[in-house]
Design a protein around this motif. Sequence first.
Motif, PDB file in Angstrom:
ATOM      1  N   PHE A  39      57.739  59.085  51.170  1.00  0.00           N
ATOM      2  CA  PHE A  39      57.386  60.451  51.541  1.00  0.00           C
ATOM      3  C   PHE A  39      55.972  60.457  52.102  1.00  0.00           C
ATOM      4  N   ALA A  40      55.600  61.541  52.734  1.00  0.00           N
ATOM      5  CA  ALA A  40      54.243  61.674  53.259  1.00  0.00           C
ATOM      6  C   ALA A  40      53.246  61.591  52.106  1.00  0.00           C
ATOM      7  N   PRO A  41      52.134  60.914  52.316  1.00  0.00           N
ATOM      8  CA  PRO A  41      51.127  60.820  51.253  1.00  0.00           C
ATOM      9  C   PRO A  41      50.436  62.164  51.040  1.00  0.00           C
ATOM     10  N   SER A  42      49.968  62.367  49.831  1.00  0.00           N
ATOM     11  CA  SER A  42      49.281  63.615  49.489  1.00  0.00           C
ATOM     12  C   SER A  42      47.773  63.426  49.532  1.00  0.00           C
ATOM     13  N   GLU A  43      47.088  64.491  49.882  1.00  0.00           N
ATOM     14  CA  GLU A  43      45.626  64.483  49.839  1.00  0.00           C
ATOM     15  C   GLU A  43      45.163  64.493  48.390  1.00  0.00           C
ATOM     16  N   VAL A  44      44.042  63.852  48.148  1.00  0.00           N
ATOM     17  CA  VAL A  44      43.396  63.908  46.835  1.00  0.00           C
ATOM     18  C   VAL A  44      42.728  65.279  46.744  1.00  0.00           C
ATOM     19  N   ALA A  45      42.886  65.954  45.617  1.00  0.00           N
ATOM     20  CA  ALA A  45      42.235  67.254  45.430  1.00  0.00           C
ATOM     21  C   ALA A  45      40.723  67.088  45.627  1.00  0.00           C
ATOM     22  N   GLU A  46      40.097  68.069  46.269  1.00  0.00           N
ATOM     23  CA  GLU A  46      38.675  67.960  46.609  1.00  0.00           C
ATOM     24  C   GLU A  46      37.798  67.620  45.416  1.00  0.00           C
ATOM     25  N   GLU A  47      38.072  68.216  44.267  1.00  0.00           N
ATOM     26  CA  GLU A  47      37.241  67.970  43.088  1.00  0.00           C
ATOM     27  C   GLU A  47      37.468  66.579  42.477  1.00  0.00           C
ATOM     28  N   GLU A  48      38.503  65.882  42.915  1.00  0.00           N
ATOM     29  CA  GLU A  48      38.817  64.557  42.371  1.00  0.00           C
ATOM     30  C   GLU A  48      38.528  63.423  43.363  1.00  0.00           C
ATOM     31  N   ARG A  49      37.985  63.733  44.503  1.00  0.00           N
ATOM     32  CA  ARG A  49      37.749  62.719  45.530  1.00  0.00           C
ATOM     33  C   ARG A  49      36.574  61.811  45.177  1.00  0.00           C
ATOM     34  N   SER A  50      36.767  60.538  45.454  1.00  0.00           N
ATOM     35  CA  SER A  50      35.688  59.559  45.342  1.00  0.00           C
ATOM     36  C   SER A  50      34.955  59.517  46.673  1.00  0.00           C
ATOM     37  N   ILE A  51      33.718  59.086  46.614  1.00  0.00           N
ATOM     38  CA  ILE A  51      32.929  58.952  47.836  1.00  0.00           C
ATOM     39  C   ILE A  51      32.556  57.486  48.007  1.00  0.00           C
ATOM     40  N   LEU A  52      32.817  56.970  49.181  1.00  0.00           N
ATOM     41  CA  LEU A  52      32.470  55.602  49.509  1.00  0.00           C
ATOM     42  C   LEU A  52      30.981  55.559  49.830  1.00  0.00           C
ATOM     43  N   LYS A  53      30.225  54.879  48.981  1.00  0.00           N
ATOM     44  CA  LYS A  53      28.785  54.782  49.192  1.00  0.00           C
ATOM     45  C   LYS A  53      28.387  53.382  49.656  1.00  0.00           C
TER      46      LYS A  53
END
Length: 186
Positions: A39-53
Amino acid sequence: MKFSKDKIVNLVLLLAAGIVLFTPLGFPVKVFVNKLISFAPSEVAEEERSILKDYQWSLVAPENKSINFKEFQNQVVVVNFWATWCPPCVAEMPDFQALYDEYGTKVVFLFVTNEDKAVVDTFMKKKSFTLPVYYPQNATPAVLKSSAIPATFVIDKSGEIVIDKTGAADWNSESTRALLDRLLLN
């Protein structure tokens, strides 16, 4: 010892399952099944997103030159970890090829594998895939590590991981295309 019809049917089913699960003959069946259940992948909820640093990641690019992942900072990036022997990986490759054909000049696509280059080149040529394959030269950034493949990450221009998907998915879906369009505008 006489075999009943039920025992013979069970034996044949067991043998067929063994062939599908434990021999190379079952590989195309596994690919087909993974394609069916994707199935189509789902977006990660904004409050649960990791940030690539940490963009310090050396890769060997398709033209055999060494590049640093930092070159792709501030761009929309799709990173897919895969292998030719992985049925779910192979199942999603046609969708990735279609997505790459449309977005390859606007989005950075990195198909990362640890496999032998000759094996990968043969596979890509046999399947007529033109996806850009990269080979890691050092440790993958921690936020992009996965214990299973395929593992795919869609990263926005600010470094947020918008999709973090393990397993096969329908990457050529309308929702994925809409997401990429939205990320490219931001």
